[in-house]
Scaffold this active site. Structure first.
Site, PDB file in Angstrom:
ATOM      1  N   LYS A 253       0.839  -1.216   0.000  1.00  0.00           N
ATOM      2  CA  LYS A 253       0.000   0.000   0.000  1.00  0.00           C
ATOM      3  C   LYS A 253       0.873   1.264   0.000  1.00  0.00           C
ATOM      4  CE  LYS A 253      -2.202  -1.174   3.815  1.00  0.00           C
ATOM      5  NZ  LYS A 253      -1.622  -2.524   4.066  1.00  0.00           N
TER       6      LYS A 253
ATOM      7  N   ARG B 271     -10.624   0.489   8.027  1.00  0.00           N
ATOM      8  CA  ARG B 271     -10.129  -0.842   8.348  1.00  0.00           C
ATOM      9  C   ARG B 271     -11.195  -1.728   8.963  1.00  0.00           C
ATOM     10  NH1 ARG B 271      -4.219  -0.002   8.371  1.00  0.00           N
ATOM     11  NH2 ARG B 271      -3.229  -1.950   8.962  1.00  0.00           N
TER      12      ARG B 271
ATOM     13  N   ARG C  46      11.700  -5.012   5.403  1.00  0.00           N
ATOM     14  CA  ARG C  46      11.211  -3.662   5.100  1.00  0.00           C
ATOM     15  C   ARG C  46      12.007  -2.591   5.851  1.00  0.00           C
ATOM     16  NH1 ARG C  46       5.314  -1.817   5.420  1.00  0.00           N
ATOM     17  NH2 ARG C  46       5.277  -3.187   7.224  1.00  0.00           N
TER      18      ARG C  46
ATOM     19  N   ARG D  94      10.496  -0.786  11.430  1.00  0.00           N
ATOM     20  CA  ARG D  94       9.318  -0.629  12.299  1.00  0.00           C
ATOM     21  C   ARG D  94       9.297  -1.648  13.432  1.00  0.00           C
ATOM     22  NH1 ARG D  94       4.277  -0.015   8.283  1.00  0.00           N
ATOM     23  NH2 ARG D  94       3.369  -1.369   9.873  1.00  0.00           N
TER      24      ARG D  94
ATOM     25  N   ARG E   6      -1.328  -9.239  12.908  1.00  0.00           N
ATOM     26  CA  ARG E   6      -1.904  -8.189  12.042  1.00  0.00           C
ATOM     27  C   ARG E   6      -2.717  -8.825  10.922  1.00  0.00           C
ATOM     28  NH1 ARG E   6       3.612  -5.371  10.914  1.00  0.00           N
ATOM     29  NH2 ARG E   6       2.652  -4.440   9.095  1.00  0.00           N
TER      30      ARG E   6
HETATM   31  P1  AP5 Z   1       4.677  -1.616   1.929  1.00  0.00           P
HETATM   32  O1  AP5 Z   1       4.429  -0.779   0.720  1.00  0.00           O
HETATM   33  O2  AP5 Z   1       5.312  -0.966   3.106  1.00  0.00           O
HETATM   34  O3  AP5 Z   1       3.343  -2.398   2.372  1.00  0.00           O
HETATM   35  P2  AP5 Z   1       2.027  -1.868   3.125  1.00  0.00           P
HETATM   36  O4  AP5 Z   1       0.864  -2.555   2.494  1.00  0.00           O
HETATM   37  O5  AP5 Z   1       2.011  -0.391   3.188  1.00  0.00           O
HETATM   38  O6  AP5 Z   1       2.304  -2.545   4.524  1.00  0.00           O
HETATM   39  P3  AP5 Z   1       2.064  -2.049   6.024  1.00  0.00           P
HETATM   40  O7  AP5 Z   1       2.776  -3.080   6.866  1.00  0.00           O
HETATM   41  O8  AP5 Z   1       2.445  -0.626   6.215  1.00  0.00           O
HETATM   42  O9  AP5 Z   1       0.574  -2.237   6.180  1.00  0.00           O
HETATM   43  P4  AP5 Z   1      -0.155  -2.434   7.502  1.00  0.00           P
HETATM   44  O10 AP5 Z   1      -1.541  -2.343   7.058  1.00  0.00           O
HETATM   45  O11 AP5 Z   1       0.209  -3.659   8.264  1.00  0.00           O
HETATM   46  O12 AP5 Z   1       0.439  -1.276   8.426  1.00  0.00           O
HETATM   47  P5  AP5 Z   1      -0.067   0.184   8.777  1.00  0.00           P
HETATM   48  O13 AP5 Z   1       1.101   1.052   8.902  1.00  0.00           O
HETATM   49  O14 AP5 Z   1      -1.188   0.594   7.893  1.00  0.00           O
HETATM   50  O15 AP5 Z   1       5.556  -2.872   1.432  1.00  0.00           O
HETATM   51  C1  AP5 Z   1       5.982  -3.863   2.323  1.00  0.00           C
HETATM   52  C2  AP5 Z   1       7.385  -4.360   1.912  1.00  0.00           C
HETATM   53  O16 AP5 Z   1       7.287  -5.030   0.668  1.00  0.00           O
HETATM   54  C3  AP5 Z   1       8.398  -3.233   1.686  1.00  0.00           C
HETATM   55  O17 AP5 Z   1       9.658  -3.653   2.146  1.00  0.00           O
HETATM   56  C4  AP5 Z   1       8.424  -3.029   0.166  1.00  0.00           C
HETATM   57  O18 AP5 Z   1       9.689  -2.583  -0.286  1.00  0.00           O
HETATM   58  C5  AP5 Z   1       8.098  -4.437  -0.334  1.00  0.00           C
HETATM   59  N1  AP5 Z   1       7.286  -4.439  -1.554  1.00  0.00           N
HETATM   60  C6  AP5 Z   1       6.216  -3.644  -1.841  1.00  0.00           C
HETATM   61  N2  AP5 Z   1       5.703  -3.967  -3.037  1.00  0.00           N
HETATM   62  C7  AP5 Z   1       6.471  -5.011  -3.518  1.00  0.00           C
HETATM   63  C8  AP5 Z   1       6.418  -5.789  -4.703  1.00  0.00           C
HETATM   64  N3  AP5 Z   1       5.471  -5.587  -5.638  1.00  0.00           N
HETATM   65  N4  AP5 Z   1       7.342  -6.775  -4.866  1.00  0.00           N
HETATM   66  C9  AP5 Z   1       8.285  -7.013  -3.906  1.00  0.00           C
HETATM   67  N5  AP5 Z   1       8.390  -6.295  -2.761  1.00  0.00           N
HETATM   68  C10 AP5 Z   1       7.471  -5.305  -2.566  1.00  0.00           C
HETATM   69  O19 AP5 Z   1      -0.711  -0.072  10.226  1.00  0.00           O
HETATM   70  C11 AP5 Z   1       0.099  -0.426  11.327  1.00  0.00           C
HETATM   71  C12 AP5 Z   1      -0.785  -0.554  12.561  1.00  0.00           C
HETATM   72  O20 AP5 Z   1      -1.418   0.715  12.854  1.00  0.00           O
HETATM   73  C13 AP5 Z   1      -1.955  -1.541  12.447  1.00  0.00           C
HETATM   74  O21 AP5 Z   1      -1.539  -2.869  12.732  1.00  0.00           O
HETATM   75  C14 AP5 Z   1      -2.933  -0.971  13.485  1.00  0.00           C
HETATM   76  O22 AP5 Z   1      -2.544  -1.324  14.787  1.00  0.00           O
HETATM   77  C15 AP5 Z   1      -2.766   0.539  13.336  1.00  0.00           C
HETATM   78  N6  AP5 Z   1      -3.709   1.134  12.374  1.00  0.00           N
HETATM   79  C16 AP5 Z   1      -3.394   1.707  11.155  1.00  0.00           C
HETATM   80  N7  AP5 Z   1      -4.500   2.156  10.550  1.00  0.00           N
HETATM   81  C17 AP5 Z   1      -5.535   1.866  11.383  1.00  0.00           C
HETATM   82  C18 AP5 Z   1      -6.945   2.079  11.285  1.00  0.00           C
HETATM   83  N8  AP5 Z   1      -7.521   2.658  10.194  1.00  0.00           N
HETATM   84  N9  AP5 Z   1      -7.710   1.651  12.323  1.00  0.00           N
HETATM   85  C19 AP5 Z   1      -7.163   1.067  13.422  1.00  0.00           C
HETATM   86  N10 AP5 Z   1      -5.840   0.835  13.558  1.00  0.00           N
HETATM   87  C20 AP5 Z   1      -5.038   1.234  12.550  1.00  0.00           C
END
Ligand code: AP5
Length: 216
Positions: free
Chosen positions: A13, A86, A125, A160, A171
């Protein structure tokens, strides 16, 4: 244009959001990034948020919706939401907010990837704390040119707290229970487009561009 990126953890994402922003000029809002920013305050609330994030659960809707209202009131352009909504409650509250502002959701991009593939992306990552660019030290095409330094702004890359396999699995479970039902919710509204996120990131972006250009 208001877009939602819906996907399991580590599907790409953040990676795709940066590419979309640079091509289409939307404002990127990641609720995960907003929450990680709030952790820097080191107060009682940030301690509570850290505890929830480190066990892979969702932060309360009340906190999230307050953050969303704040950013929406100060953003004039279209928004690409990464990691919001979410759950169904957040999705319904977001619709209410958009209706109040005379706006609507134009597109929900669902980045499809298997749990196994996403898990492989977690451990390596690294993120630039300055410009937000995301890397992966264990995937050849996603590596930074110089280890642990951002190619774009030369800032040290960060790892992270929740990027380890055990928290990833929690997660993912939270995603399946709370977020996955949104696929059906947005599909019924005719807003959802599926994107194969298991491909190389430029190919994923190419599929996204095809969908977005068909809407403009
Ligand atoms: P990356 O682009 O970082 O993936 P992402 O989908 O953004 O992953 P996140 O881990 O950030 O998502 P998440 O939903 O778990 O975390 P968030 O921060 O939202 O890519 C991942 C890796 O893959 C990177 O190393 C990249 O280089 C590699 N990659 C990407 N594309 C690739 C490809 N095509 N091929 C190969 N490699 C690739 O949330 C964290 C926490 O915050 C949650 O667990 C929750 O506790 C809280 N939170 C956040 N939003 C909410 C909400 N709306 N409500 C309640 N709690 C929330």
């Amino acid at each position: 244009m208001n877009i939602i990126l819906l996907a399991p953890p580590a599907a790409g994402k953040g990676t795709q959001s940066l590419k979309i922003v640079s091509k289409y000029g939307l404002t990127h809002i990641s609720t995960g990034d907003l929450l990680r920013e709030s952790l820097k305050r080191h107060d009682e609330l940030s301690d509570q948020i850290r505890e929830v994030m480190n066990r892979g659960a969702l932060v309360s809707d009340e906190i999230i919706l307050r953050l969303i209202e704040d950013v929406m009131s100060s953003t004039e352009h279209g928004i690409i939401f990464d990691g919001f909504p979410r759950n169904l409650n957040q999705a319904k509250k977001y619709e209410e907010l958009l209706t109040k502002l005379g706006q609507s959701i134009d597109l929900v991009l669902y980045l499809e990837i298997s749990k196994e593939e996403a898990e492989k992306r977690i451990v390596g990552r690294r993120t630039c704390s300055n410009c937000g660019k995301v890397y992966n030290t264990m995937i050849e095409r996603e590596k930074p040119l110089h280890e642990e330094t951002c190619d774009v702004c030369e800032t040290a890359l960060t790892h992270r707290e929740d990027d380890n396999v055990s928290v990833f699995r929690l997660r993912y479970e939270t995603y399946m229970n709370e977020t996955e039902p949104l696929i059906h919710f947005y599909e019924e509204k005719g807003l959802l487009k599926r994107i194969d996120a298991s491909l190389e990131s430029e190919e994923v972006f190419h599929s996204i561009v095809e969908v977005m250009d068909s809407l403009i």
